[in-house]
Each structure stands twice: as structure tokens, then as C-alpha cells.
Scaffold this active site. Sequence first.
Site, PDB file in Angstrom:
ATOM      1  N   ARG A 159       0.845  -1.214   0.000  1.00 49.85           N
ATOM      2  CA  ARG A 159       0.000   0.000   0.000  1.00 49.85           C
ATOM      3  C   ARG A 159       0.875   1.256   0.000  1.00 49.85           C
ATOM      4  NH1 ARG A 159      -1.917   2.127   4.454  1.00 49.85           N
ATOM      5  NH2 ARG A 159      -2.435   0.171   5.491  1.00 49.85           N
ATOM      6  N   TYR A 202     -14.560  17.109 -16.726  1.00 48.96           N
ATOM      7  CA  TYR A 202     -14.873  15.687 -16.739  1.00 48.96           C
ATOM      8  C   TYR A 202     -15.948  15.424 -15.681  1.00 48.96           C
ATOM      9  CZ  TYR A 202     -14.719  10.744 -15.996  1.00 48.96           C
ATOM     10  OH  TYR A 202     -15.108   9.439 -15.848  1.00 48.96           O
ATOM     11  N   ASP A 242      -5.631  18.745 -15.438  1.00 48.68           N
ATOM     12  CA  ASP A 242      -6.019  17.415 -15.924  1.00 48.68           C
ATOM     13  C   ASP A 242      -5.512  17.326 -17.368  1.00 48.68           C
ATOM     14  OD1 ASP A 242      -7.281  15.173 -16.959  1.00 48.68           O
ATOM     15  OD2 ASP A 242      -9.155  15.507 -15.851  1.00 48.68           O
ATOM     16  N   LYS A 281      -6.977   6.075 -19.874  1.00 46.07           N
ATOM     17  CA  LYS A 281      -7.207   6.555 -21.236  1.00 46.07           C
ATOM     18  C   LYS A 281      -5.956   6.331 -22.097  1.00 46.07           C
ATOM     19  CE  LYS A 281     -11.028   7.569 -19.218  1.00 46.07           C
ATOM     20  NZ  LYS A 281     -11.382   8.892 -18.720  1.00 46.07           N
TER      21      LYS A 281
HETATM   22  C1  LIG Z   1     -11.695   9.411 -17.524  1.00 48.79           C
HETATM   23  C2  LIG Z   1     -11.292  10.742 -17.086  1.00 48.79           C
HETATM   24  C3  LIG Z   1     -11.091  11.031 -15.726  1.00 48.79           C
HETATM   25  C4  LIG Z   1     -11.343  10.020 -14.634  1.00 48.79           C
HETATM   26  O1  LIG Z   1     -10.516   8.910 -14.740  1.00 48.79           O
HETATM   27  P1  LIG Z   1     -10.956   7.437 -14.233  1.00 48.79           P
HETATM   28  O2  LIG Z   1      -9.730   6.627 -14.514  1.00 48.79           O
HETATM   29  O3  LIG Z   1     -12.162   7.031 -15.013  1.00 48.79           O
HETATM   30  O4  LIG Z   1     -11.263   7.539 -12.788  1.00 48.79           O
HETATM   31  C5  LIG Z   1     -10.675  12.314 -15.393  1.00 48.79           C
HETATM   32  N1  LIG Z   1     -10.478  13.260 -16.329  1.00 48.79           N
HETATM   33  C6  LIG Z   1     -10.668  13.020 -17.641  1.00 48.79           C
HETATM   34  C7  LIG Z   1     -10.431  14.111 -18.628  1.00 48.79           C
HETATM   35  C8  LIG Z   1     -11.079  11.758 -18.059  1.00 48.79           C
HETATM   36  O5  LIG Z   1     -11.282  11.536 -19.367  1.00 48.79           O
END
Ligand SMILES: *Cc1c(COP(=O)(O)O)cnc(C)c1O
Length: 372
Positions: free
Chosen positions: A47, A99, A170, A195
Site C-alpha cells: 500500500r 470531466y 487534468d 485513457k
Molecule cells: C476518464 C477521465 C477522468 C477520470 O478517470 P478514471 O480513470 O475514469 O477515474 C478524469 N479526467 C478526464 C479528462 C477523463 O477523461
Amino acid sequence: MKLETIAIHSGNQVDAATRAVIQPITLSTTFERGEDGSYPGGHVYTRASNPNRASLERVLTQLEGGDDALAFSSGNAAGGAVFQSLGSGAHVIAPDDMYHGLKKLLLEVYRGILAVDFLDLSDPANVRKAIRPETKLIWIETPSNPLLKITDIRAIADIAREHSCLVGVDNTFATPVFQRPLALGADLVMHSGTKYLGGHSDVLGGILVTKEKNDQWAKIRTVQELSGAVPSPFDCYMTVRGIKTLPYRMRGHYENASKLAAYLLRHPKVEQVYYPGLAGHALHEVAASQMCGFGGMLSFLVKGDAEAAHKVANSVKVFLQATSLGGVESLIEHRFSVEGPATKTPHNLLRVSVGLENIEDLIADLAQALDA
Ligand SMILES: *Cc1c(COP(=O)(O)O)cnc(C)c1O
């Protein structure tokens, strides 16, 4: 070293015991102590840290040009760790086009704990007006989801510096291949590793990278270790594996998206195309000043109502109708029905994650779907 080289080598270590060229997956949750009570392997308990997680964190640190990185079990856990580290009563400025999973986290889990203003960050003046003494974080998402809005990272970072608040970006849509927010003045970068980093729609993960190992970063590290939303060694291995081809995949996504955007722009049944690479995008110049490629995500409005958009999404044969993005396969999605009635996303909007198939097949598929 250059990006392609970092992507391949930084997340890997030849195994000292077997000379295996690819780092093995270390599943052990616990690590043996030395006679003097020390931890000669450098790890105590998974962890807190694990060799595969360390490799993933190292490659992201170098790709983003940061000082350190922390890996999480999802992008939302990564973003959430930043919010959790702020302390109650903090004021946060976040994008109106954000998001929706992270927006919901702020609205539903941090309700009453953080005060959040959701603003149009494409105009930095909106930030200057909203900033207050207790503002601790400005959260940027550029390009944004799903409207591909652009925020000027340098301009927001300049305002934040005057008020000593953090800037987090982000960077999921752009990836470090096309945009490096820390070099533009941001303090933190976040990714959904689910992604483009993983890149094959088969692993969930999240990453934070910091410009500096300061007190705020120590708080975030504590959240990671004690809240425990950490990725498994297998998830880390999968993400590191995906990252090796990230620079080449991103070039392919970008090339295909540019061609698809140009095609859609001329199509009589398309009302509008949102893609920062188009000269007609409201902030194309800002995008060009901070990105070296415009990525693989685009959205478009189908002429007509939600039903017209659904009809197109239901008629594709190569694209898959599904949520998420950043995989090698092209996806199309009616965002309004995912985000629910409170969203400002237009009813006739389709979001496309442009994959790595041959562009002629993708264009032919959308052509037949738009004419269906
Ligand atoms: C998918 C996504 C998230 C969240 O990520 P998860 O892995 O689904 O928790 C945050 N920001 C953007 C721009 C995303 O496309």
C-alpha cells in the site's frame, strides 16, 4: 533524453536476479527486513510502495518533466487526493466544462467541505474575479471534456502565483506528448491512466505529477498511502507497457482526428465541430501556443435534436458506441444521455475518441451513419 526514449526505458528495470529484460510483476504485499531492522529492498508494504508502482511513477515523472509522481487506482482517485489534501473550508475554482466524474466528486462528496466555483476558464478574467483569500486550488482541464474548450495555462498560472494558490491540470486529453503543463507554470498534473497512457481500454488507473516535492505534495502522498486507493502491481505493469508506445500512438490519434475533423466540418448534416486543431476553434491560437499536437478527441453537433444524434451513433459499424476514450479502437458517444439533465452539454452532441484504424474506414463509416 527525448520522449520516445523515456517512454520505453524509464519505466523498466532489467531484473537483477534473472536478467529478465522486462521487469517482472512483484505481487508480494510485504518485503523482508534486514537483521538491523532496515528494508534493504527499499519497500515495506505494497500500500505504501511497490516496485511496479515505483516504475510507473518514475516514467510519468520524467515524461511530464516533474520532481515526483504518485499512482492511484483511478483518475478520480488521483484528482480526489488533491481535493482531499486541501482541508475543509478551502475554495476551489474549477472549469464549467469538466470531466463529469470529477465534477460529481466535488459536488456530491466534497459538498460542505470545499467551496467550489465552476467557471468558464477559457477567459482568465473570470478567474481573476472569482479568486478569494481562501482560494487554494485552480483546477484546469484543457482540452476539456466534452466541448474541447481550451484554457491558457500560462495566463492562469500567472494569476495563481500572485495569490499563492495551486494550479492543477487534468492532462488526460493532451498527454505529455502534446502538452507539458509543469513547464507552462502549473504545480500539479493529473492523468486518468485509463485513457491514453494505458491506451488499450483494459486497465484503470490515475497519476499525479508534481513540479516540486513541497508540503502540499507531502499531504497528497499521505492521502495516497492512508486512503489506500493504489493500483495493483498488475495494473502498474499494464500501464507501463502501454506507455512504451504512447508517443507513436498519439501521433496516429492526432493525424486521424485532424482528418476526421476536416471531413466533418464540410458535411451538410453537421452543425458544428469542436476540435482545437481547427483554425475556426475559438482558442486555436492559445492551443497552438501550448500544445505541439491537438490530440485524438473531438466532438460534433449533428443537425437536429438528440434523436438525430442517437441515430448516427446507432448506425456506425466500425466505431463502437461506448464511453471512455484513448484506446486504439474508435469510440462514439452521445454525452448528454451519460451526463444527465443537469449538464450543459448540447443534446445533439456526439463525442468521438478517434482510434488508430485506417482513417478511410473511419470516414466511410461516419459517412454512411450520417446518411442513414
Ligand atoms: C476518464 C477521465 C477522468 C477520470 O478517470 P478514471 O480513470 O475514469 O477515474 C478524469 N479526467 C478526464 C479528462 C477523463 O477523461
